[in-house]
Design an enzyme around this catalytic site. Sequence first.
Site, short mmCIF file in Angstrom:
data_model
loop_
_atom_site.label_atom_id
_atom_site.label_comp_id
_atom_site.label_asym_id
_atom_site.label_seq_id
_atom_site.Cartn_x
_atom_site.Cartn_y
_atom_site.Cartn_z
N ASP A 1 0.82 -1.22 0.00
CA ASP A 1 0.00 0.00 0.00
C ASP A 1 0.84 1.26 0.00
O ASP A 1 0.54 2.24 -0.69
CB ASP A 1 -0.93 0.01 1.23
CG ASP A 1 -2.04 -1.02 1.11
OD1 ASP A 1 -2.22 -1.57 0.00
OD2 ASP A 1 -2.72 -1.27 2.12
N VAL B 1 3.76 1.75 -1.21
CA VAL B 1 4.37 1.98 -2.53
C VAL B 1 3.32 2.52 -3.48
O VAL B 1 3.57 3.47 -4.24
CB VAL B 1 4.99 0.67 -3.07
CG1 VAL B 1 5.55 0.90 -4.48
CG2 VAL B 1 6.08 0.18 -2.14
N GLU C 1 -25.00 -18.90 -12.57
CA GLU C 1 -24.23 -17.88 -11.85
C GLU C 1 -25.01 -17.49 -10.60
O GLU C 1 -26.24 -17.47 -10.61
CB GLU C 1 -24.01 -16.64 -12.73
CG GLU C 1 -23.35 -16.93 -14.07
CD GLU C 1 -23.52 -15.76 -15.04
OE1 GLU C 1 -23.04 -14.66 -14.71
OE2 GLU C 1 -24.13 -15.96 -16.11
N LYS D 1 -26.85 -15.19 -8.09
CA LYS D 1 -27.57 -13.92 -8.23
C LYS D 1 -27.15 -12.99 -7.08
O LYS D 1 -27.51 -13.22 -5.93
CB LYS D 1 -29.08 -14.15 -8.20
CG LYS D 1 -29.90 -12.90 -8.49
CD LYS D 1 -31.39 -13.23 -8.52
CE LYS D 1 -32.18 -12.00 -8.91
NZ LYS D 1 -32.02 -10.89 -7.95
N ARG E 1 -29.93 0.74 -13.77
CA ARG E 1 -30.94 -0.02 -14.50
C ARG E 1 -32.20 0.81 -14.74
O ARG E 1 -32.79 0.78 -15.82
CB ARG E 1 -31.30 -1.29 -13.72
CG ARG E 1 -32.33 -2.14 -14.46
CD ARG E 1 -32.79 -3.33 -13.64
NE ARG E 1 -33.83 -4.01 -14.39
CZ ARG E 1 -35.11 -3.65 -14.40
NH1 ARG E 1 -35.51 -2.63 -13.69
NH2 ARG E 1 -35.99 -4.31 -15.13
#
Length: 678
Positions: free
Chosen positions: A36, A38, A117, A119, A140
């Site tokens: 982090d 760096v 997949e 939901k 949406r």
Amino acid sequence: MPSATPEIKQRVDQLRSQLQKASYAYYVLDNPIMEDVVYDQLYRELQNIETQYPELITPDSPTQRVGDKLSEQFISVNHNIPLYSLENAFNLQEFARWQERWQRLTPDVTQFEYVCELKIDGSAIALTYENGLLVRGVTRGDGIVGEEITPNIKTIRSIPLKLALDNPPVRIEVRGEAFLPIEEFERINQEKQTAGESLFANPRNAAAGTLRQLDPRIVDRRRLQFFAYTLYVIDSPSTPTTQWESLEDLQQMGFLVNPNRKLCQSEAEVDQYYQLWDTERHNLPYMTDGVVVKLNDYQLQQQLGFTQKFPRWAIALKYPAEEAPTQVKNITVNVGRTGAVTPMAIMEPVQLAGTTVQKATLHNSDRVAQLDIRVGDTVIIRKAGEIIPEVVRVIEELRPPNTQPYQMPTQCPECHSTLVRPKGEAVTRCVNSSCPAILRGSLVHWCSRDALDIRGLGEKVVILLIDNGLVHSIADLYHLKVEQIASLERMGTKSANNLINAINKSKQQPWSRVLYGLGIRYVGSVTAKLLSDNFKSVEQLSQASFTSLESVYGIGAEIAQSVYDWFKIEANQTLIKNLQQAELQFETLSETPKYPPISSTPLAGKTVVITGTLPSLKRNEAQELIEKAGGKVTNSVSSKTDYLLVGEDAGSKLTKAQQLGISQLSEEQLLKMINPQE
């Protein structure tokens, strides 16, 4: 102003490339390649160059993720391709009927595949890329028209600003779900509770509300994630032919795609997947409420087309929501440590999601009025997101006669002061700083695990101390004597000694924890760490201007104003002086590191999951040790996990780790890895 030299332009390209690779590895691959400190150093270098040479700024620069506030309203835009919702099936029988319907429309199709997949319980968004660059992000909405929220979208680190392709298509559209991981949802609600604000009911509402924030800096602080699940390649002859191929292409482009997907050859395999995740979903770091099943072949999808509402080639196979009816026995109010007065419904006990629920928050008077909830009502309650019990609705048909609408009290039930509702707020408050409830809440917060972590000093002991007149402020804790505590009910000399030792031990807690423990409105544990990193002492912080506070990355105007105002109150200044006299830590100390340099520890760059109860370390202590040693702690076991830290009563994570061949560690082994000399 001189123009940038070729060397400076080359350095900018180099910095952007390094930062983009590091961001992709961290947020998408879950495999950090850069520390982090760096990353921050390179980011600041790029930021400084772009400030000096603004002509070098490009839309895909890592510095352009968090912009200024949006206008006071969002712009409505038409979706290029309608973003349809999905038909729902609530059991496997309904799924089978859906399959029969599409098969009747395509009787010649005898071989097919499904893609399953999870939901995700979040908000659907549509992203447009032109020549590889993100140009638009839209909610949406109603599926036809959404709202453009591009500046907010850019803050989500798992969404690439630039596609990881040498020759990107002219134009593509990516659909996916923006969501809040459970841990982040709980952190946000903890901070809202600290501030006396209404809590989000579930991660879905929190994600939707976050996306519609007018200030992208707030969105950035809330750490949304994004799973991509649909790819439309526009204006290009090279397009994927299946859903599975699309998901693989999305990964190649730099998107995070849910790894828990499966290509199924039959209804039976869909059934197995559905049943598996009905159990395993409780171990995921995010909320899922079902399985999305899509026909894999795009040509078959095109042949089936759409109804007026849904695609015929996909369905959401949902898990039943846990809801139950119960009766409201009483409506009470709680007074929190910030003075927030929260109405609570007290109900007949009911079992939900494996726990007994008999209380639910009603948030504020507006919510009470909206529900028109009354004592005696029968209500439907739901374990929202399986996290927070909520009253979904009142069944008015079952309302007993002669019930009365609930009226919020006008006086504090604890101190009888007049309650107020500040302008622009939904929360009613007690503003009497001497209110016993506010003192009680302040003390409990001060002693809590993320603050001063004073073991043995919980709410029951706090009430005893207040009722016996032993404490009137936080600072009084540090003047308690063993004999005073030993004389209290159910305490005794041994318990009193343990408590005094725990109080004295808290004097060694760092400045960031002390700051969080003060209970400043809007300052949660993460914000306290940000402030303590930038203001190394209470003197620096108390003298900081509003402008210097707001300029800290991750601190917005609301937090800055709250901190600024808090330090101007005389009673708070007195509290600080008293705590300083008690030798609490009000500055960042430079310490000799207890552990070896990060790069030399066996845990450097490793991913660790913790399961079960450890012999001596609390979970947050183990996590802190692992992170100090350069490791990363995640919530769920996957193929990317390097070690499973195992305690007593280990659950399904141990079984999964054994199946994947992941190395297991005991607490003793962990401590030896971190510090071999001990």
